[in-house]
Write a protein that holds these residues in place. Structure first.
Motif, PDB file in Angstrom:
ATOM      1  N   PRO A 384       0.820  -1.225   0.233  1.00 58.50           N
ATOM      2  CA  PRO A 384       0.320  -0.046   0.081  1.00 58.50           C
ATOM      3  C   PRO A 384       0.778   1.254   0.145  1.00 58.50           C
ATOM      4  N   GLN A 385       2.192   1.085   0.682  1.00 59.45           N
ATOM      5  CA  GLN A 385       2.832   2.584   0.786  1.00 59.45           C
ATOM      6  C   GLN A 385       3.294   2.670  -0.582  1.00 59.45           C
ATOM      7  N   THR A 386       3.628   1.636  -1.519  1.00 59.66           N
ATOM      8  CA  THR A 386       3.982   2.012  -2.801  1.00 59.66           C
ATOM      9  C   THR A 386       2.792   2.862  -3.631  1.00 59.66           C
ATOM     10  N   VAL A 387       1.585   2.371  -3.518  1.00 62.19           N
ATOM     11  CA  VAL A 387       0.530   3.113  -4.058  1.00 62.19           C
ATOM     12  C   VAL A 387       0.418   4.621  -3.535  1.00 62.19           C
ATOM     13  N   ARG A 388       0.727   4.769  -2.136  1.00 60.42           N
ATOM     14  CA  ARG A 388       0.475   6.102  -1.815  1.00 60.42           C
ATOM     15  C   ARG A 388       1.584   7.068  -2.124  1.00 60.42           C
ATOM     16  N   TYR A 389       2.787   6.393  -2.498  1.00 58.65           N
ATOM     17  CA  TYR A 389       4.051   7.234  -3.082  1.00 58.65           C
ATOM     18  C   TYR A 389       3.594   7.374  -4.173  1.00 58.65           C
ATOM     19  N   ARG A 390       3.288   6.624  -5.123  1.00 54.62           N
ATOM     20  CA  ARG A 390       2.932   6.741  -6.867  1.00 54.62           C
ATOM     21  C   ARG A 390       1.997   7.851  -6.692  1.00 54.62           C
ATOM     22  N   LEU A 391       0.942   7.924  -5.835  1.00 59.61           N
ATOM     23  CA  LEU A 391      -0.098   8.884  -5.994  1.00 59.61           C
ATOM     24  C   LEU A 391       0.316  10.261  -5.469  1.00 59.61           C
ATOM     25  N   ARG A 392       1.178  10.333  -4.725  1.00 59.05           N
ATOM     26  CA  ARG A 392       1.758  11.451  -4.123  1.00 59.05           C
ATOM     27  C   ARG A 392       2.556  12.205  -5.306  1.00 59.05           C
ATOM     28  N   ARG A 393       3.420  11.348  -5.764  1.00 60.45           N
ATOM     29  CA  ARG A 393       4.110  11.701  -7.039  1.00 60.45           C
ATOM     30  C   ARG A 393       3.207  12.242  -8.057  1.00 60.45           C
ATOM     31  N   LEU A 394       2.120  11.575  -8.443  1.00 65.43           N
ATOM     32  CA  LEU A 394       1.149  12.003  -9.548  1.00 65.43           C
ATOM     33  C   LEU A 394       0.714  13.290  -9.094  1.00 65.43           C
ATOM     34  N   ALA A 395       0.324  13.629  -7.788  1.00 69.61           N
ATOM     35  CA  ALA A 395      -0.496  14.791  -7.436  1.00 69.61           C
ATOM     36  C   ALA A 395       0.618  15.820  -7.434  1.00 69.61           C
ATOM     37  N   ALA A 396       1.772  15.547  -7.050  1.00 69.07           N
ATOM     38  CA  ALA A 396       2.875  16.637  -7.237  1.00 69.07           C
ATOM     39  C   ALA A 396       3.133  16.972  -8.740  1.00 69.07           C
ATOM     40  N   THR A 397       3.100  15.891  -9.499  1.00 71.18           N
ATOM     41  CA  THR A 397       3.460  16.372 -11.138  1.00 71.18           C
ATOM     42  C   THR A 397       2.467  17.089 -11.801  1.00 71.18           C
ATOM     43  N   THR A 398       1.444  16.647 -11.410  1.00 69.59           N
ATOM     44  CA  THR A 398       0.070  16.981 -12.375  1.00 69.59           C
ATOM     45  C   THR A 398      -0.686  18.130 -11.721  1.00 69.59           C
ATOM     46  N   GLY A 399      -0.567  18.339 -10.363  1.00 72.59           N
ATOM     47  CA  GLY A 399      -1.419  19.412  -9.368  1.00 72.59           C
ATOM     48  C   GLY A 399      -2.636  18.675  -9.428  1.00 72.59           C
ATOM     49  N   ARG A 400      -3.150  17.570  -9.471  1.00 73.94           N
ATOM     50  CA  ARG A 400      -4.394  16.930  -9.239  1.00 73.94           C
ATOM     51  C   ARG A 400      -4.306  15.839  -8.018  1.00 73.94           C
ATOM     52  N   ASP A 401      -5.123  16.023  -7.187  1.00 73.61           N
ATOM     53  CA  ASP A 401      -5.420  15.085  -6.238  1.00 73.61           C
ATOM     54  C   ASP A 401      -6.422  14.008  -6.734  1.00 73.61           C
ATOM     55  N   PRO A 402      -6.048  12.867  -6.919  1.00 74.08           N
ATOM     56  CA  PRO A 402      -7.066  11.955  -7.511  1.00 74.08           C
ATOM     57  C   PRO A 402      -8.076  11.487  -6.589  1.00 74.08           C
ATOM     58  N   ARG A 403      -8.116  12.207  -5.117  1.00 74.58           N
ATOM     59  CA  ARG A 403      -9.179  11.513  -4.301  1.00 74.58           C
ATOM     60  C   ARG A 403     -10.400  12.522  -4.522  1.00 74.58           C
ATOM     61  N   THR A 404     -10.054  13.646  -5.097  1.00 76.61           N
ATOM     62  CA  THR A 404     -11.377  14.630  -5.242  1.00 76.61           C
ATOM     63  C   THR A 404     -12.177  14.079  -6.577  1.00 76.61           C
ATOM     64  N   PRO A 405     -13.551  14.307  -6.614  1.00 74.43           N
ATOM     65  CA  PRO A 405     -14.344  13.962  -7.527  1.00 74.43           C
ATOM     66  C   PRO A 405     -13.996  14.336  -8.788  1.00 74.43           C
ATOM     67  N   TRP A 406     -13.804  15.663  -8.951  1.00 71.23           N
ATOM     68  CA  TRP A 406     -13.492  16.101 -10.475  1.00 71.23           C
ATOM     69  C   TRP A 406     -12.085  15.709 -11.001  1.00 71.23           C
ATOM     70  N   ASN A 407     -11.217  15.866 -10.196  1.00 68.35           N
ATOM     71  CA  ASN A 407      -9.821  15.157 -10.473  1.00 68.35           C
ATOM     72  C   ASN A 407      -9.831  13.690 -10.719  1.00 68.35           C
ATOM     73  N   ARG A 408     -10.595  13.037  -9.997  1.00 67.58           N
ATOM     74  CA  ARG A 408     -10.655  11.503 -10.120  1.00 67.58           C
ATOM     75  C   ARG A 408     -11.463  11.461 -11.657  1.00 67.58           C
ATOM     76  N   PHE A 409     -12.464  12.069 -11.751  1.00 69.52           N
ATOM     77  CA  PHE A 409     -13.138  12.080 -13.404  1.00 69.52           C
ATOM     78  C   PHE A 409     -12.299  12.265 -14.367  1.00 69.52           C
ATOM     79  N   ALA A 410     -11.536  13.440 -14.297  1.00 73.06           N
ATOM     80  CA  ALA A 410     -10.598  13.841 -15.347  1.00 73.06           C
ATOM     81  C   ALA A 410      -9.466  12.807 -15.267  1.00 73.06           C
ATOM     82  N   PHE A 411      -8.804  12.198 -14.457  1.00 70.76           N
ATOM     83  CA  PHE A 411      -7.796  11.189 -14.558  1.00 70.76           C
ATOM     84  C   PHE A 411      -8.504   9.925 -15.190  1.00 70.76           C
TER      85      PHE A 411
END
Length: 420
Positions: A384-411
């Motif tokens: 699970p920590q690998t998943v969390r690390y990759r998601l933090r990297r994704l958010a830092a690179t794209t400026g989008r948090d995949p946990r929010t509804p719109w960003n999740r939809f955009a992704f």
């Protein structure tokens, strides 16, 4: 007393009736002759080499009219009238508005004249005597002299009006950029030269609009606004951001322009301070869209998707942000069926440099279709920590948090688009 006989004057013009037959023969070759004119102009004058189809057709129609008028005047020993002069003056005024260089415009008529006489010598030597040719040359040179003066006058008069209202001219330039009417680099450079200005190699494009009042059930979204409200919104944002951009600008470089199009404010700024823009739109109750890295060539499409996104983004979008970015706009265009929608652009805009990162894509896909990081990790057979690390990297690179509804939809949309 003997009556003295005076011989006919040497070089006297032949009867007019004799020229009508020559005119008819020459006009039978009109298409080929005009083609030769167009080829010579494009070859000799760089400003005419990159004209679009509409502009070329306009040039062709003026050449055809001039050719026919010269031949008509030659056939009747006539001269240009007031209507002819007004027509040529109008040509000069139009060329001033589209910023085609005056020297190139006047030279085009001289190049056409040379091509005309070359064609006459090649094709119609048997139909046009030396005397006819001399008379024809006088007519053409007279027309060239009078038309050049009229074109110059129309160009200069219109140019003075444009210079007296530079702000209006610059706004007209921005409008033409956004509508795609200034698509040729050479024409754009000439127009900027006339305005004593330069465009940045790339710039940021914003559309802004006052927000409609929010309700508990519906977040703030763009309001239906009049031109005055849209103008105030664009002017407010432009003035604040321009102060930052102007410091690093070259002497003649335009750091900002703004206008109103399609009911919203539109601003071009050299480089937008995103943090300042967010504060401005929030503090003044605005909504907007921002596209960075825009060029003169990409401005028309970027403007279209920005205005469309501002108007058609769902309340889900406005819950999370006041300023839409390129990823938001590409996704809205794609899911609403806009003519400019492009799945590849949507994927690249949302995922950025991670669009081609297989681990990130697999992780994002697992998170979207799973309930939390542990379930996604189990699906991927990683910790699970690998998943969390990759998601933090994704958010830092794209400026989008995949946990929010719109960003999740955009992704989710970007992933589907990248596989289409």
């Amino acid at each position: 007393m003997t009556k003295k006989t005076v011989p006919p004057t040497q070089g006297a013009a032949p009867p007019v009736a004799d020229r009508r037959g020559a005119v008819a023969r020459i006009l039978a070759d009109e298409t080929g002759m005009v083609d030769a004119f167009m080829a010579a102009i494009a070859r000799e004058i760089p400003a005419y080499a990159n004209l679009d189809a509409r502009q070329l057709e306009e040039v062709r129609s003026i050449i055809v009219w001039t050719l026919r008028r010269v031949l008509e005047l030659w056939s009747v020993d006539g001269a240009l009238g007031p209507e002819d002069i007004r027509m040529f003056r109008g040509v000069g005024a139009v060329r001033a508005r589209d910023a085609r260089p005056l020297a190139a415009v006047l030279r085009a008529y001289r190049v056409a004249a040379l091509a005309f006489f070359d064609r006459i010598g090649e094709r119609f030597a048997d139909a046009v005597s030396v005397r006819d040719l001399s008379a024809l040359a006088r007519v053409w040179l007279t027309v060239l002299d009078q038309s050049s003066e009229a074109i110059f006058d129309g160009y200069e008069s219109t140019g003075r009006v444009l210079s007296e209202d530079r702000e209006r001219s610059l706004r007209g330039l921005l409008t033409d950029l956004l509508l795609g009417r200034q698509s040729h680099a050479g024409t754009l450079r000439a127009r900027l030269r006339e305005l004593d200005a330069e465009l940045p190699s790339s710039f940021d494009l914003m559309v802004v609009s006052p927000a409609a009042p929010a309700t508990p059930a519906a977040p703030a979204s763009p309001a239906a606004t009049g031109p005055d409200q849209a103008e105030r919104a664009a002017a407010l944002v432009t003035a604040a951001l321009d102060a930052r951009a102007a410091g690093a600008a070259a002497e003649l470089e335009l750091t900002s322009l703004h206008t109103v199009m399609d009911g919203v404010g539109v601003a071009l700024v050299k480089a937008v301070d995103v943090t300042l823009l967010d504060r401005l739109v929030t503090g003044h109750d605005l909504t907007g869209a921002l596209l960075t890295g825009v060029t003169a060539a990409t401005a028309p499409r970027d403007h279209r998707i920005a205005v469309h996104g501002l108007r058609h983004a769902s309340p889900l979008v406005w819950t999370e942000r006041r300023v839409l970015d390129r990823g938001d706009l590409e996704v809205v265009a794609l899911v609403t069926g806009h003519p400019d929608a492009d799945p590849g652009r949507a994927a690249e805009a949302v995922l950025g440099p991670l669009a081609h990162d297989a681990d990130t894509r697999r992780t994002l896909d697992a998170v979207i279709y799973s309930d939390g990081a542990p379930a996604a990790a189990a699906r991927l057979h990683v910790h699970p920590q690998t998943v969390r690390y990759r998601l933090r990297r994704l958010a830092a690179t794209t400026g989008r948090d995949p946990r929010t509804p719109w960003n999740r939809f955009a992704f989710q949309t970007a992933l589907l688009a990248s596989n289409s």
